[in-house]
Design a protein around this motif. Structure first.
Motif, PDB file in Angstrom:
ATOM      1  N   ASN A 175       0.810  -1.214   0.000  1.00 32.72           N
ATOM      2  CA  ASN A 175       0.000   0.000   0.000  1.00 32.72           C
ATOM      3  C   ASN A 175       0.849   1.272   0.000  1.00 32.72           C
ATOM      4  OD1 ASN A 175      -2.669   1.190   0.037  1.00 32.72           O
ATOM      5  ND2 ASN A 175      -2.176   1.904   2.091  1.00 32.72           N
ATOM      6  N   ILE A 176       1.757   1.333  -0.959  1.00 31.01           N
ATOM      7  CA  ILE A 176       2.578   2.519  -1.156  1.00 31.01           C
ATOM      8  C   ILE A 176       2.627   2.824  -2.643  1.00 31.01           C
ATOM      9  CG2 ILE A 176       4.066   2.326   0.886  1.00 31.01           C
ATOM     10  CD1 ILE A 176       6.047   0.776  -0.768  1.00 31.01           C
ATOM     11  N   SER A 206      15.675  -6.444   0.485  1.00 35.61           N
ATOM     12  CA  SER A 206      15.332  -5.981  -0.863  1.00 35.61           C
ATOM     13  C   SER A 206      16.531  -5.350  -1.543  1.00 35.61           C
ATOM     14  CB  SER A 206      14.189  -4.960  -0.799  1.00 35.61           C
ATOM     15  OG  SER A 206      14.578  -3.818  -0.042  1.00 35.61           O
ATOM     16  N   GLU A 207      16.524  -5.419  -2.862  1.00 36.47           N
ATOM     17  CA  GLU A 207      17.529  -4.732  -3.674  1.00 36.47           C
ATOM     18  C   GLU A 207      16.871  -4.288  -4.967  1.00 36.47           C
ATOM     19  OE1 GLU A 207      20.787  -7.297  -4.757  1.00 36.47           O
ATOM     20  OE2 GLU A 207      19.622  -9.035  -4.108  1.00 36.47           O
ATOM     21  N   SER A 208      17.338  -3.202  -5.516  1.00 38.29           N
ATOM     22  CA  SER A 208      16.675  -2.649  -6.697  1.00 38.29           C
ATOM     23  C   SER A 208      17.558  -1.625  -7.374  1.00 38.29           C
ATOM     24  CB  SER A 208      15.367  -1.965  -6.284  1.00 38.29           C
ATOM     25  OG  SER A 208      15.653  -0.822  -5.473  1.00 38.29           O
ATOM     26  N   THR A 209      17.139  -1.274  -8.570  1.00 44.10           N
ATOM     27  CA  THR A 209      17.696  -0.087  -9.203  1.00 44.10           C
ATOM     28  C   THR A 209      17.008   1.112  -8.546  1.00 44.10           C
ATOM     29  OG1 THR A 209      16.001  -0.296 -10.923  1.00 44.10           O
ATOM     30  CG2 THR A 209      18.171  -1.237 -11.391  1.00 44.10           C
ATOM     31  N   GLY A 210      17.386   2.316  -8.937  1.00 45.81           N
ATOM     32  CA  GLY A 210      16.857   3.488  -8.268  1.00 45.81           C
ATOM     33  C   GLY A 210      15.383   3.729  -8.529  1.00 45.81           C
ATOM     34  N   TYR A 211      14.649   4.078  -7.475  1.00 48.60           N
ATOM     35  CA  TYR A 211      13.270   4.532  -7.642  1.00 48.60           C
ATOM     36  C   TYR A 211      12.842   5.326  -6.418  1.00 48.60           C
ATOM     37  CZ  TYR A 211      11.430   0.564  -4.799  1.00 48.60           C
ATOM     38  OH  TYR A 211      11.150  -0.345  -3.815  1.00 48.60           O
ATOM     39  N   GLU A 212      11.665   5.941  -6.518  1.00 49.86           N
ATOM     40  CA  GLU A 212      11.168   6.786  -5.440  1.00 49.86           C
ATOM     41  C   GLU A 212       9.914   6.168  -4.845  1.00 49.86           C
ATOM     42  OE1 GLU A 212       9.976  11.502  -4.709  1.00 49.86           O
ATOM     43  OE2 GLU A 212      10.635  10.781  -6.675  1.00 49.86           O
ATOM     44  N   LEU A 213       9.902   6.053  -3.542  1.00 51.47           N
ATOM     45  CA  LEU A 213       8.762   5.478  -2.820  1.00 51.47           C
ATOM     46  C   LEU A 213       8.012   6.603  -2.128  1.00 51.47           C
ATOM     47  CD1 LEU A 213       8.837   2.349  -0.543  1.00 51.47           C
ATOM     48  CD2 LEU A 213       7.940   4.493   0.345  1.00 51.47           C
ATOM     49  N   ILE A 214       6.687   6.567  -2.212  1.00 50.59           N
ATOM     50  CA  ILE A 214       5.861   7.627  -1.630  1.00 50.59           C
ATOM     51  C   ILE A 214       4.750   7.001  -0.787  1.00 50.59           C
ATOM     52  CG2 ILE A 214       4.372   9.613  -2.103  1.00 50.59           C
ATOM     53  CD1 ILE A 214       5.732   9.592  -4.954  1.00 50.59           C
ATOM     54  N   ARG A 215       4.663   7.420   0.465  1.00 53.00           N
ATOM     55  CA  ARG A 215       3.503   7.037   1.279  1.00 53.00           C
ATOM     56  C   ARG A 215       2.716   8.312   1.523  1.00 53.00           C
ATOM     57  NH1 ARG A 215       0.750   3.344   3.732  1.00 53.00           N
ATOM     58  NH2 ARG A 215      -0.032   3.601   5.851  1.00 53.00           N
ATOM     59  N   VAL A 219      11.520   5.349  10.464  1.00 53.70           N
ATOM     60  CA  VAL A 219      10.478   6.208   9.893  1.00 53.70           C
ATOM     61  C   VAL A 219       9.129   5.867  10.524  1.00 53.70           C
ATOM     62  CG1 VAL A 219       9.336   6.961   7.773  1.00 53.70           C
ATOM     63  CG2 VAL A 219      11.735   6.266   7.706  1.00 53.70           C
ATOM     64  N   ASP A 220       8.372   6.901  10.893  1.00 49.54           N
ATOM     65  CA  ASP A 220       7.039   6.745  11.459  1.00 49.54           C
ATOM     66  C   ASP A 220       6.043   6.493  10.327  1.00 49.54           C
ATOM     67  OD1 ASP A 220       4.582   6.970  12.660  1.00 49.54           O
ATOM     68  OD2 ASP A 220       4.997   8.864  13.673  1.00 49.54           O
ATOM     69  N   GLY A 221       5.415   5.311  10.327  1.00 51.17           N
ATOM     70  CA  GLY A 221       4.497   4.953   9.253  1.00 51.17           C
ATOM     71  C   GLY A 221       3.176   5.684   9.275  1.00 51.17           C
ATOM     72  N   ARG A 222       2.875   6.430  10.353  1.00 50.24           N
ATOM     73  CA  ARG A 222       1.586   7.135  10.406  1.00 50.24           C
ATOM     74  C   ARG A 222       1.635   8.479   9.696  1.00 50.24           C
ATOM     75  NH1 ARG A 222      -0.965   7.325  16.289  1.00 50.24           N
ATOM     76  NH2 ARG A 222       0.731   8.813  16.514  1.00 50.24           N
ATOM     77  N   GLN A 223       2.856   8.912   9.348  1.00 50.83           N
ATOM     78  CA  GLN A 223       3.011  10.202   8.697  1.00 50.83           C
ATOM     79  C   GLN A 223       3.434  10.013   7.240  1.00 50.83           C
ATOM     80  OE1 GLN A 223       2.212  12.987  10.340  1.00 50.83           O
ATOM     81  NE2 GLN A 223       1.771  11.747  12.157  1.00 50.83           N
ATOM     82  N   PRO A 224       2.948  10.866   6.333  1.00 50.99           N
ATOM     83  CA  PRO A 224       3.391  10.777   4.933  1.00 50.99           C
ATOM     84  C   PRO A 224       4.897  10.961   4.833  1.00 50.99           C
ATOM     85  CG  PRO A 224       1.500  12.251   5.148  1.00 50.99           C
ATOM     86  CD  PRO A 224       1.990  11.963   6.536  1.00 50.99           C
ATOM     87  N   PHE A 225       5.505  10.267   3.908  1.00 52.50           N
ATOM     88  CA  PHE A 225       6.938  10.445   3.690  1.00 52.50           C
ATOM     89  C   PHE A 225       7.283  10.080   2.259  1.00 52.50           C
ATOM     90  CE2 PHE A 225       6.697   5.990   4.931  1.00 52.50           C
ATOM     91  CZ  PHE A 225       7.582   5.365   4.069  1.00 52.50           C
ATOM     92  N   ARG A 226       8.477  10.461   1.867  1.00 57.47           N
ATOM     93  CA  ARG A 226       8.992  10.178   0.536  1.00 57.47           C
ATOM     94  C   ARG A 226      10.416   9.656   0.692  1.00 57.47           C
ATOM     95  NH1 ARG A 226       7.602  12.438  -4.674  1.00 57.47           N
ATOM     96  NH2 ARG A 226       5.912  13.488  -3.564  1.00 57.47           N
ATOM     97  N   ALA A 227      10.737   8.565   0.003  1.00 59.96           N
ATOM     98  CA  ALA A 227      12.090   7.996   0.091  1.00 59.96           C
ATOM     99  C   ALA A 227      12.618   7.766  -1.316  1.00 59.96           C
ATOM    100  CB  ALA A 227      12.065   6.679   0.867  1.00 59.96           C
ATOM    101  N   VAL A 228      13.837   8.194  -1.563  1.00 63.09           N
ATOM    102  CA  VAL A 228      14.483   7.994  -2.857  1.00 63.09           C
ATOM    103  C   VAL A 228      15.625   7.003  -2.666  1.00 63.09           C
ATOM    104  CG1 VAL A 228      15.711   9.068  -4.769  1.00 63.09           C
ATOM    105  CG2 VAL A 228      13.892  10.330  -3.581  1.00 63.09           C
ATOM    106  N   PHE A 229      15.524   5.861  -3.353  1.00 62.90           N
ATOM    107  CA  PHE A 229      16.551   4.823  -3.278  1.00 62.90           C
ATOM    108  C   PHE A 229      17.538   5.012  -4.422  1.00 62.90           C
ATOM    109  CE2 PHE A 229      12.718   2.293  -1.728  1.00 62.90           C
ATOM    110  CZ  PHE A 229      12.947   2.632  -0.404  1.00 62.90           C
ATOM    111  N   SER A 230      18.805   4.954  -4.112  1.00 57.96           N
ATOM    112  CA  SER A 230      19.817   5.071  -5.157  1.00 57.96           C
ATOM    113  C   SER A 230      19.884   3.794  -5.974  1.00 57.96           C
ATOM    114  CB  SER A 230      21.189   5.348  -4.524  1.00 57.96           C
ATOM    115  OG  SER A 230      21.622   4.215  -3.767  1.00 57.96           O
ATOM    116  N   ASP A 231      20.555   3.864  -7.102  1.00 57.19           N
ATOM    117  CA  ASP A 231      20.714   2.687  -7.952  1.00 57.19           C
ATOM    118  C   ASP A 231      21.543   1.621  -7.221  1.00 57.19           C
ATOM    119  OD1 ASP A 231      20.565   1.058 -10.161  1.00 57.19           O
ATOM    120  OD2 ASP A 231      22.261   2.002 -11.182  1.00 57.19           O
TER     121      ASP A 231
END
Length: 342
Positions: A37-38, A64-73, A115-127
């Motif tokens: 649910n993100i 987890s592992e990945s190429t770069g992407y942005e996660l938004i809650r 990170v507090d899951g009750r508050q909106p946040f944005r995370a940018v994962f590097s490649d």
């Protein structure tokens, strides 16, 4: 793919089987939105990702592992599926930048983020980033670390106190090759929350911590100084700013004494070292002295009493045979006390 390890559930998702141009949409819709649910946004590069997740009741642990992407809650995500939890992640490779409210933190390899899951946040994962993550109920953290209640994203630096033990617990809980039943998983999760509380309590003296956390701090300090033959109750108490009487009270609460705990853990450390291929060139006496024993005859006597064999017999025994001998396993279990830290 889904499998069951004792009473915990392990799920694995990967973009490997998807066509290159469908990988991001698969990850966004089938994994991020349907399972976690993100929302996510891809960075302009070929996308790939993999996550292994272990679930146990309200607890979830993943690698987890990945190429770069942005996660938004977003607030919309929170409204549709409230999440009364904290997300704790260990950055193993790459970097994660987290923005929550008006604060932004960069979590580098070796750091831990909270990170507090009750508050909106944005995370940018590097490649080429890799992370071990724990999602735990909010109450588990705040009962131990109420100071985190009003904090925005928190970074625990790689050189923070207690971070090594926190690393160990994160890796154990997110290891899909390790068989953990529900009891072991919950015990490790409790210990992880204690360690996060200790690592985040930079401005709070150990003498002001709750008894449970004082015990964790005591054990962590003792583990880090097992090699010191002069380690004493007075020295440990002084290092944490508590009285010797309080120290003995904390050990009594876990059905231990300082002396017994110290002996048991030094013997365990020596037993592990004696089977370590890298330490085969060292004499048994070298191993004993390295782990705080100053009397070799006493070490030999205590080792035999604990493990029902001499140090030399243990070093030379066939590991497979020794591990599978039911009588020996039973003997070891009878002699192995419980501990609150894994």
């Amino acid at each position: 793919m889904t499998s069951s390890l004792a009473t915990t559930r392990v799920d694995i998702w990967s973009t490997d089987a998807a066509r290159a141009h469908e990988r991001f949409s698969y990850w966004r819709e089938a994994v991020c939105q349907a399972v976690f649910n993100i929302s996510i946004e891809a960075l302009p590069e070929p996308f790939s990702a993999r996550i292994t997740s272990r679930s146990c009741g309200p607890l979830r642990f993943s690698m987890s592992e990945s190429t770069g992407y942005e996660l938004i809650r977003s607030r919309r995500d929170i409204a549709s599926a409230p999440a009364d939890h904290y997300t704790i992640f260990l950055q193993l490779r790459g970097q994660t930048i987290i923005a929550q409210g008006d604060e932004t933190v960069a979590v580098h390899a070796g750091d831990i983020g909270v990170v507090d899951g009750r508050q909106p946040f944005r995370a940018v994962f590097s490649d080429a980033a890799r992370r071990a993550t724990a999602v735990v109920p909010r109450a588990m953290i705040e009962r131990r670390a109420p100071w985190l209640r009003h904090c925005r994203p928190r970074r625990l630096a790689a050189n923070s106190k207690f971070i090594d033990l926190t690393w160990h617990h994160m890796l154990e809980l997110s290891n899909d090759h390790l068989t953990l039943n529900e009891s072991a998983t919950r015990l490790l999760a409790d210990n992880l929350c204690n360690l996060v509380a200790l690592a985040s309590a930079a401005d709070i003296g150990p003498n002001r911590l709750q008894p449970e956390l004082q015990t964790e701090a005591l054990l962590a300090f003792c583990r880090q100084n097992l090699h010191d033959a002069e380690l004493s109750p007075q020295r440990v108490a002084d290092s944490l700013g508590i009285s010797v009487r309080t120290l003995h009270s904390r050990f009594k609460a876990i059905d231990q004494t300082f002396g017994r705990w110290l002996l048991d853990n030094r013997l365990e450390a020596c037993r592990t070292a004696l089977r370590d291929e890298n330490q085969q060139p060292f004499k048994i006496s070298d191993v004993a002295y390295r782990w705080g024993f100053s009397d070799l005859s006493y070490f030999n006597k205590m080792f035999r009493a604990r493990f029902d064999m001499t140090p030399r017999e243990w070093r030379n025994a066939n590991p497979v045979r020794a591990a599978s001998d039911p009588a020996r396993i039973a003997a070891l279990r009878r002699r192995t006390p419980g501990a609150i830290c894994g």
